[in-house]
Each structure stands twice: as C-alpha cells, then as structure tokens.
Design an enzyme around this catalytic site. Sequence first.
Site, PDB file in Angstrom:
ATOM      1  N   ARG A  64       0.814  -1.216   0.000  1.00 49.88           N
ATOM      2  CA  ARG A  64       0.000   0.000   0.000  1.00 49.88           C
ATOM      3  C   ARG A  64       0.848   1.266   0.000  1.00 49.88           C
ATOM      4  NH1 ARG A  64      -3.087  -3.624   3.246  1.00 49.88           N
ATOM      5  NH2 ARG A  64      -2.021  -2.776   5.059  1.00 49.88           N
ATOM      6  N   GLU A 106       5.490  -8.615  15.884  1.00 52.01           N
ATOM      7  CA  GLU A 106       4.984  -9.164  17.135  1.00 52.01           C
ATOM      8  C   GLU A 106       4.859 -10.677  17.072  1.00 52.01           C
ATOM      9  OE1 GLU A 106       0.335  -8.434  17.102  1.00 52.01           O
ATOM     10  OE2 GLU A 106       1.402  -6.654  16.417  1.00 52.01           O
TER      11      GLU A 106
END
Length: 170
Positions: free
Chosen positions: A58, A95
């Site tokens: 994006r 994460e």
Amino acid sequence: MDLQSLIRDIPDFPKPGIMFRDITTLLRDPAGLRYTIDTLAEKTESLGAECIVGMESRGFIVGAPLAYKLDVGFIPVRKPGKLPGEVHSIEYELEYGMDCLEVHQDALKPGTRVLIVDDLIATGGTAGATAKLVQQIGCQLVGFGFIIELRDLQGRDRLPDVPIVTLVEY
C-alpha cells in the site's frame, strides 16, 4: 474533507479483536484520493525530499502519486525475492516473528533526502525498519507520511526523530 468517512472499518480482520482500517473505499473515491495525495504533498513539500520510499504494497499506492505530485522519484521497498537486481536488506521483528525488506542497491545514493510513506502507521515496525535501511545506505531521512495513524499503538514513538505527517487518527 472528512477522510475518515471514506475509510471502511472491518471488525475482526485479520484476526478477532482487530479493527482493520480499509483504504480501498478511500482509493475508489476520486475526490478523496485527490485530496489525500494533494494534502500529503502540501504537508511534506517543505521537507525537501529528493525521493519517496514506499513499502510494499500500500506504500506503493500512496508513494507513487505523491512522488509525481512532488516531482521526485519513487523507490519501492519490497519483501524478499521480489526485486531482480542486487539488494540491500534489513530483517526486523514483528509481534509474531521476523520479516525482511529489500531495496535495489542502485536505487538510493548516500546523501539522498528521503521521505518514507505508507498508508498506515500502527506499531511502527515496518516504517522503522525502512528508516534503518535507508539510513544504513547513508541517506538522509527527512520525514514520514501516512494516511492513517493508530495512536494507541504508539508507532511514532518507535520512529526516528523527524517530522511525521498523518491525515487521519484513530
């Protein structure tokens, strides 16, 4: 213009408990897309970037028209194995594991003034890794530009101390 009204919320994507901010509804709106690029250009022009760096995928959507508007070049930063030439790369922690970003070795010259752009800043992991990558090459990072910032995730706290432009905050 109220950009937030053009951004669709998709609950529980990509996993339960996550509210996904979908910019495809903003992109399909000609006035919203034009306003987004024009406003990012207005807010970042004074930074004096010589090129825009956008991350897959994006960041390409935001970065290429912004580069056109600012009359500078656009450099794509991609996932591993997507670029055909010799690359600089950086691994970084997510994460849930590790990831890697790459840029062609001949894409950026030391000293180039770089503005990094993406659609959204969340935890700052991808943007931070991209900043380290361009700085390792010897470029001067002049700032960041994002359409959306998820403030609760404090991603801007993990980025270098340069101007950060965002248009919509959640």
